[in-house]
Design an enzyme around this catalytic site. Sequence first.
Site, PDB file in Angstrom:
ATOM      1  N   GLU A  58      31.064  44.202  44.883  1.00  0.00           N
ATOM      2  CA  GLU A  58      30.287  43.267  45.716  1.00  0.00           C
ATOM      3  C   GLU A  58      29.023  42.814  45.017  1.00  0.00           C
ATOM      4  O   GLU A  58      28.299  43.635  44.428  1.00  0.00           O
ATOM      5  CB  GLU A  58      29.943  43.986  47.028  1.00  0.00           C
ATOM      6  CG  GLU A  58      30.214  43.161  48.243  1.00  0.00           C
ATOM      7  CD  GLU A  58      31.663  42.693  48.362  1.00  0.00           C
ATOM      8  OE1 GLU A  58      31.951  41.569  47.916  1.00  0.00           O
ATOM      9  OE2 GLU A  58      32.478  43.445  48.888  1.00  0.00           O
ATOM     10  N   HIS A  59      28.762  41.524  45.108  1.00  0.00           N
ATOM     11  CA  HIS A  59      27.541  40.915  44.553  1.00  0.00           C
ATOM     12  C   HIS A  59      27.399  41.165  43.051  1.00  0.00           C
ATOM     13  O   HIS A  59      26.290  41.355  42.558  1.00  0.00           O
ATOM     14  CB  HIS A  59      26.283  41.431  45.278  1.00  0.00           C
ATOM     15  CG  HIS A  59      26.155  40.883  46.657  1.00  0.00           C
ATOM     16  ND1 HIS A  59      25.644  39.630  46.923  1.00  0.00           N
ATOM     17  CD2 HIS A  59      26.496  41.407  47.864  1.00  0.00           C
ATOM     18  CE1 HIS A  59      25.652  39.421  48.239  1.00  0.00           C
ATOM     19  NE2 HIS A  59      26.184  40.478  48.835  1.00  0.00           N
ATOM     20  N   ASP A  61      29.721  39.262  40.955  1.00  0.00           N
ATOM     21  CA  ASP A  61      30.355  38.112  40.274  1.00  0.00           C
ATOM     22  C   ASP A  61      29.295  37.208  39.653  1.00  0.00           C
ATOM     23  O   ASP A  61      29.441  36.743  38.527  1.00  0.00           O
ATOM     24  CB  ASP A  61      31.316  37.333  41.202  1.00  0.00           C
ATOM     25  CG  ASP A  61      30.690  36.831  42.499  1.00  0.00           C
ATOM     26  OD1 ASP A  61      29.555  37.242  42.843  1.00  0.00           O
ATOM     27  OD2 ASP A  61      31.340  36.006  43.180  1.00  0.00           O
ATOM     28  N   GLY A 158      32.872  37.259  56.496  1.00  0.00           N
ATOM     29  CA  GLY A 158      32.940  37.875  55.174  1.00  0.00           C
ATOM     30  C   GLY A 158      34.322  37.787  54.550  1.00  0.00           C
ATOM     31  O   GLY A 158      34.631  38.491  53.599  1.00  0.00           O
ATOM     32  N   SER A 161      35.874  32.213  54.628  1.00  0.00           N
ATOM     33  CA  SER A 161      36.404  31.019  55.302  1.00  0.00           C
ATOM     34  C   SER A 161      35.870  29.759  54.630  1.00  0.00           C
ATOM     35  O   SER A 161      36.583  28.765  54.503  1.00  0.00           O
ATOM     36  CB  SER A 161      36.013  31.024  56.775  1.00  0.00           C
ATOM     37  OG  SER A 161      34.618  31.173  56.901  1.00  0.00           O
ATOM     38  N   ASP A 205      35.277  34.095  45.486  1.00  0.00           N
ATOM     39  CA  ASP A 205      36.058  33.695  46.662  1.00  0.00           C
ATOM     40  C   ASP A 205      37.034  32.575  46.332  1.00  0.00           C
ATOM     41  O   ASP A 205      38.202  32.606  46.735  1.00  0.00           O
ATOM     42  CB  ASP A 205      35.116  33.220  47.781  1.00  0.00           C
ATOM     43  CG  ASP A 205      34.070  34.258  48.113  1.00  0.00           C
ATOM     44  OD1 ASP A 205      34.224  35.409  47.670  1.00  0.00           O
ATOM     45  OD2 ASP A 205      33.102  33.913  48.799  1.00  0.00           O
ATOM     46  N   LYS A 253      26.118  32.792  55.688  1.00  0.00           N
ATOM     47  CA  LYS A 253      25.475  32.803  54.369  1.00  0.00           C
ATOM     48  C   LYS A 253      24.468  31.672  54.213  1.00  0.00           C
ATOM     49  O   LYS A 253      23.440  31.838  53.592  1.00  0.00           O
ATOM     50  CB  LYS A 253      26.568  32.598  53.303  1.00  0.00           C
ATOM     51  CG  LYS A 253      27.083  33.848  52.698  1.00  0.00           C
ATOM     52  CD  LYS A 253      27.834  33.592  51.393  1.00  0.00           C
ATOM     53  CE  LYS A 253      28.852  32.489  51.491  1.00  0.00           C
ATOM     54  NZ  LYS A 253      29.869  32.420  50.483  1.00  0.00           N
TER      55      LYS A 253
HETATM   56  C1  GLA Z   1      30.041  35.814  48.842  1.00  0.00           C
HETATM   57  C2  GLA Z   1      30.047  34.912  47.614  1.00  0.00           C
HETATM   58  C3  GLA Z   1      30.788  35.570  46.459  1.00  0.00           C
HETATM   59  C4  GLA Z   1      30.285  36.991  46.214  1.00  0.00           C
HETATM   60  C5  GLA Z   1      30.214  37.778  47.517  1.00  0.00           C
HETATM   61  C6  GLA Z   1      29.569  39.113  47.351  1.00  0.00           C
HETATM   62  O1  GLA Z   1      31.315  35.952  49.359  1.00  0.00           O
HETATM   63  O2  GLA Z   1      30.621  33.668  47.918  1.00  0.00           O
HETATM   64  O3  GLA Z   1      30.685  34.771  45.315  1.00  0.00           O
HETATM   65  O4  GLA Z   1      29.069  36.967  45.556  1.00  0.00           O
HETATM   66  O5  GLA Z   1      29.513  37.078  48.520  1.00  0.00           O
HETATM   67  O6  GLA Z   1      30.320  39.935  46.548  1.00  0.00           O
END
Ligand code: GLA
Length: 503
Positions: A58-59, A61, A158, A161, A205, A253
């Site tokens: 997570e977080h 990329d 999360g 979508s 994503d 977000k």
């Molecule tokens: C969101 C972002 C992704 C990634 C995640 C956290 O989904 O769109 O690129 O950074 O958060 O892992």
Amino acid sequence: MPQDFVPVTQSLSDIYAEAKCDAQKKRYQNLVESFKSIYGVEPEFIARSPGRVNIIGEHIDYAGFPVFPMAVDRDCLIAVSTTSSDTKVHVANVDGKKYPAREFDYDTECIVHIDASIHEWTNYFKSGYKGMLEKLQLKESPAGMNCLMDGSVPSGGGMSSSAAFVCTAAMATMKANKRNLEKSEIVQIAIESERYVGVNSGGMDQTASVMSRADSATFIEFEPEFRTIPVEFPSTEPAISFVVSNTLVTADKVVSAPVCYNLRVVETSVGAMLLAKELGLLDSNPKTYKEVMDIYFTKQDEPKFTSETEQWSYRLEKMLQLVEKYIVKREGYTESEMSHAVGLSDSEFKSKFMSKFPVRAELFQLYTRAVHVFTESLRVVRFRDICESRKSSVSDSKDTFTRLGQLMNESQESCRDNFNCSCPELDELTAISRKAGAYGSRLTGAGWGGCTVSLVSEDQVETFIKTVRKEYFQKRFPNITEDEMSDVIFASRPSSGAYFYTF
Ligand code: GLA
């Protein structure tokens, strides 16, 4: 590399698992009927791209490190008909009450105007449309489009979508204009164009949505080169299962970006620059922690490695030591302390890090974010390694579950304590899930609400879901209906990526 285009099919069984085909058939028929009654013509095709669950990573990329998501069978469908007589675009939704129909026209100057300050559902469509047309550089005017969307990925949950929507819109625009780009190009377009709505997202994503394959998770590498490697889960006995549960805390977000998502992107990019400066690597201008790591190790003597995992572990552990040594202010940095630490003037710093996307904070937590990035990356490579090295063993399934689950639990802890992207409901739901028999449970996606993913042995899924329903959902939401319940907690298998469905 062979060319890899979005497949076109007339058969739903290419897209969905056999057990889901009947329900999907009804959904597709309903979409086509609604389309005809709104626009008075038949749709020519349906573009389809799914949501995803991130299993681990997570977080990281946007720090350039690999992640490990899988596509789910919840997806975004856009049925389309085209016209060459004008360039108008009509966008409607099967849930017209919640998402009212809109219309816009192609603009020769800016393609389409997107007001990121307004929270408007069609902004995502416009992003994909604009990004695709920018890339296509058509000589002729673009086609006029009638579009009807049906999305089954819970929004703000999360499960990405928004990426599913942007990817589908980009694909729909591409096909409406009779062009065919490779999947990886569509992904790049969708990554860049989703930023039009004001979130500086990474690329996980969109990649998972377009490139995934049924039955595999996807190990996505971003640097030094973008590549995706399908990885199957170990064949255990009983099989491995992942259950997704939605806290029902909506995490948008876009709305929270200045103090959550965009802020984290700044904290990790500034941290990377600080480390690069301390290591004397600024000449190479690295932008992410991964680039810093790659450049640093081109100049180091390293032991001989017997596997990729060994090399990853060695390097990431070394990076953690460098973080300890060089990111000294444990209580956080003010903006001017950061600009000083990276050797920029206040105004240079502002324009490099603070002006492209809205960001607000008093103190920037460079240290804890860095610790998360490097430890989480280690967990991703270890997770993949366990999956790949445990393919045929069934005797030690429990051990496999325990090891994978532990990595997921550690990820949750680090998201909570180092990256501060959990929330009380996510903490509670993951704790309940572990008590209910999950080997591992963590938030998935950006966090601050949304969904959890739990590793559960397949024979335990039913009991697990029953317990979590009782302990979390019925306690917090006593009026929740059975129908709603099947949408907030469900087992998920790795599903296929993007498709075009034709008639
Ligand atoms: C969101 C972002 C992704 C990634 C995640 C956290 O989904 O769109 O690129 O950074 O958060 O892992």
